[in-house]
Design a protein around this motif. Sequence first.
Motif, PDB file in Angstrom:
ATOM      1  N   LEU A  81      -2.211   0.452   6.664  1.00 47.83           N
ATOM      2  CA  LEU A  81      -2.825   1.364   6.041  1.00 47.83           C
ATOM      3  C   LEU A  81      -2.793   2.666   7.025  1.00 47.83           C
ATOM      4  O   LEU A  81      -2.517   3.792   6.664  1.00 47.83           O
ATOM      5  CB  LEU A  81      -4.309   1.008   5.681  1.00 47.83           C
ATOM      6  CG  LEU A  81      -4.883   1.860   4.773  1.00 47.83           C
ATOM      7  CD1 LEU A  81      -4.083   1.717   3.526  1.00 47.83           C
ATOM      8  CD2 LEU A  81      -6.545   1.383   4.524  1.00 47.83           C
ATOM      9  N   SER A 129      -6.136  -2.237  -7.023  1.00 50.63           N
ATOM     10  CA  SER A 129      -7.192  -1.644  -6.578  1.00 50.63           C
ATOM     11  C   SER A 129      -7.630  -0.520  -7.431  1.00 50.63           C
ATOM     12  O   SER A 129      -6.817  -0.281  -8.581  1.00 50.63           O
ATOM     13  CB  SER A 129      -6.909  -0.819  -5.393  1.00 50.63           C
ATOM     14  OG  SER A 129      -5.937   0.025  -5.154  1.00 50.63           O
ATOM     15  N   SER A 166     -11.227  -0.618   0.994  1.00 49.17           N
ATOM     16  CA  SER A 166     -10.598  -2.053   1.334  1.00 49.17           C
ATOM     17  C   SER A 166     -11.334  -3.124   2.311  1.00 49.17           C
ATOM     18  O   SER A 166     -11.040  -3.985   2.443  1.00 49.17           O
ATOM     19  CB  SER A 166      -9.261  -1.669   2.197  1.00 49.17           C
ATOM     20  OG  SER A 166      -9.788  -0.834   3.274  1.00 49.17           O
ATOM     21  N   ARG A 199      -2.632   0.311  -4.051  1.00 45.13           N
ATOM     22  CA  ARG A 199      -2.372  -0.893  -3.751  1.00 45.13           C
ATOM     23  C   ARG A 199      -1.846  -1.829  -4.841  1.00 45.13           C
ATOM     24  O   ARG A 199      -2.571  -1.628  -5.910  1.00 45.13           O
ATOM     25  CB  ARG A 199      -3.773  -1.443  -3.117  1.00 45.13           C
ATOM     26  CG  ARG A 199      -3.352  -2.956  -2.476  1.00 45.13           C
ATOM     27  CD  ARG A 199      -4.710  -3.659  -2.200  1.00 45.13           C
ATOM     28  NE  ARG A 199      -5.332  -2.594  -0.996  1.00 45.13           N
ATOM     29  CZ  ARG A 199      -5.417  -2.593   0.157  1.00 45.13           C
ATOM     30  NH1 ARG A 199      -4.591  -3.462   0.744  1.00 45.13           N
ATOM     31  NH2 ARG A 199      -5.822  -1.735   1.073  1.00 45.13           N
ATOM     32  N   ALA A 257       1.232  -4.779   2.679  1.00 46.47           N
ATOM     33  CA  ALA A 257      -0.169  -4.675   3.215  1.00 46.47           C
ATOM     34  C   ALA A 257      -0.167  -5.396   4.183  1.00 46.47           C
ATOM     35  O   ALA A 257      -0.122  -6.858   4.058  1.00 46.47           O
ATOM     36  CB  ALA A 257      -1.151  -4.873   2.082  1.00 46.47           C
ATOM     37  N   VAL A 288       0.923  -1.171  -0.033  1.00 42.16           N
ATOM     38  CA  VAL A 288       0.008  -0.053   0.124  1.00 42.16           C
ATOM     39  C   VAL A 288       0.926   1.257   0.022  1.00 42.16           C
ATOM     40  O   VAL A 288       1.902   1.321   0.815  1.00 42.16           O
ATOM     41  CB  VAL A 288      -1.021   0.150   1.217  1.00 42.16           C
ATOM     42  CG1 VAL A 288      -2.036  -0.959   1.025  1.00 42.16           C
ATOM     43  CG2 VAL A 288      -0.074   0.009   2.566  1.00 42.16           C
TER      44      VAL A 288
END
Length: 508
Positions: free
Chosen positions: A187, A74, A372, A82, A182, A5
């Motif tokens: 995050l 993503s 997410s 991501r 990730a 991420v």
Amino acid sequence: MTVWVEVALQSHRSDDGTPGRLVAALEQIPAFAGATSVRTRLAARDIPLKPPGWRLSVETLDGARLLCAVQEESTPMPGFTRYRTFARPAGEDLAASLREFAEAEEALRGPLAKAHRFVAPDTAVTLEGDSGETVAVPDRRPEPEGEVERVEWRIGAGGADILATLETCEGGRPELRLAAPAANGSLDAVFTLAGEVIDAAPFFIAPGEAHEPESQPVHAAKLDLPRSATRREAFVAIAASVAGQWFGNEDAARAGLGAEHVHQLRVAQRRLKTLLKLFRDDVDDTWNTRIAPDLKWFGDLLADARDWDVFTDKTLAAYADSDDNPARWQALIAAADVKRRVARDTVRDALASKRYARLTLAFIEWLARFASQEDEKPMRFVSYAEKRMRKDYRRIARVPDLVSLEARERHRVRIHAKRLRYALEFFRSVTSRRTRKETASLLGELQTVLGEANDAAVAADRLASIPEATDYQRGFARAWGAASARKDAQEGERLLRSMRRPRVKASL
């Protein structure tokens, strides 16, 4: 394969063309102060790829070349991604290395299958046309190689191992990327560190895709949502598209904030407001407390600047053209222009403020978190779009004759028509051809007609705030507004009653 991420921040160009001052500012932040920086200077260039969601580049450091492929995991959005990365050393024959790279992993074979065609430095790509002739595609030439100065830190923060990379290339703004594998808490960690950076150094959310030329206003992009998308996926894709227009105009305006930049920033804010009303169940306490107040602050500044632009460039100009003595309006136009410039300067100052930088970061963080999350009860967005379009259409179709309504009520009809038009833009991939062409066009005309009457009403208030306005000019504006209200209400009624209900494609 590790999924990462990443938050991407951008800075104004450093004064001396080097990252020295930015590095000094970053290393005042406790998380950076405890980490050792590693500096390198390398050459890099991008290699064009046709498949969306993939990027390919080649880096050269001390004579050694490295191929780097990135697959986004993503929905693309400004400032956050991501992704997975693939890397492999490259030999002297770059085309051959690319062919080997494409065969190295199953995931690379499709996206990189034709990448070797785009590496010849002095030739355009050629493709075979429909009739068998060879067609040159000059816009697919490989990007030129550029020198990059890179500074990296390995930072342990919030339980995550964050790689912070500051890159400066000739002619571009320095960019800081904060990336972590990730995992639970990553995050939180990257966004928390991004907030510390924004508070301490001149960084803001990176605008995402570059727009050429850089100073040109950015209009809303057409959305092509897949029929299989869920309601949540549709929301994320639409919000990311709105952010692209918003941040793209913010970036373009840094070279000089013009009337059209203000207008497109305002359009982006209205599209965002429409999106939130279409998906009101997705607005949570975090949005209401962290984002909504500053979004209103920024939106109010844009609204004031936009109103002064319209008043100065359109309304007063129309008054002067319709008067038997246009010269009597010049002093008033000049006075309005002063107020317009003050309002625009206020927007310019806001765009450069820490408050605005925190707002954009909070917005992207909220959207990234929303994207997410698992969808416990996924709903096809097609069904949701049909329900929303039907409801919003009834809201305007059932109003009484527009001529019989008060000005404030007609303005509400205009707002609802505008929201329905934006909704049709969001859902265009699943609407019927007639809806995309006829209904959307009529909604635009209705919005314009009723907007002209509203502009005339706003003009009367603007005139009252300008000491240079004479009694004659105030009376002229009131008479113009009354005549405009009657005429525009009649035309708006005609447009409204000729409009067909929006529909989804029959094949769905």
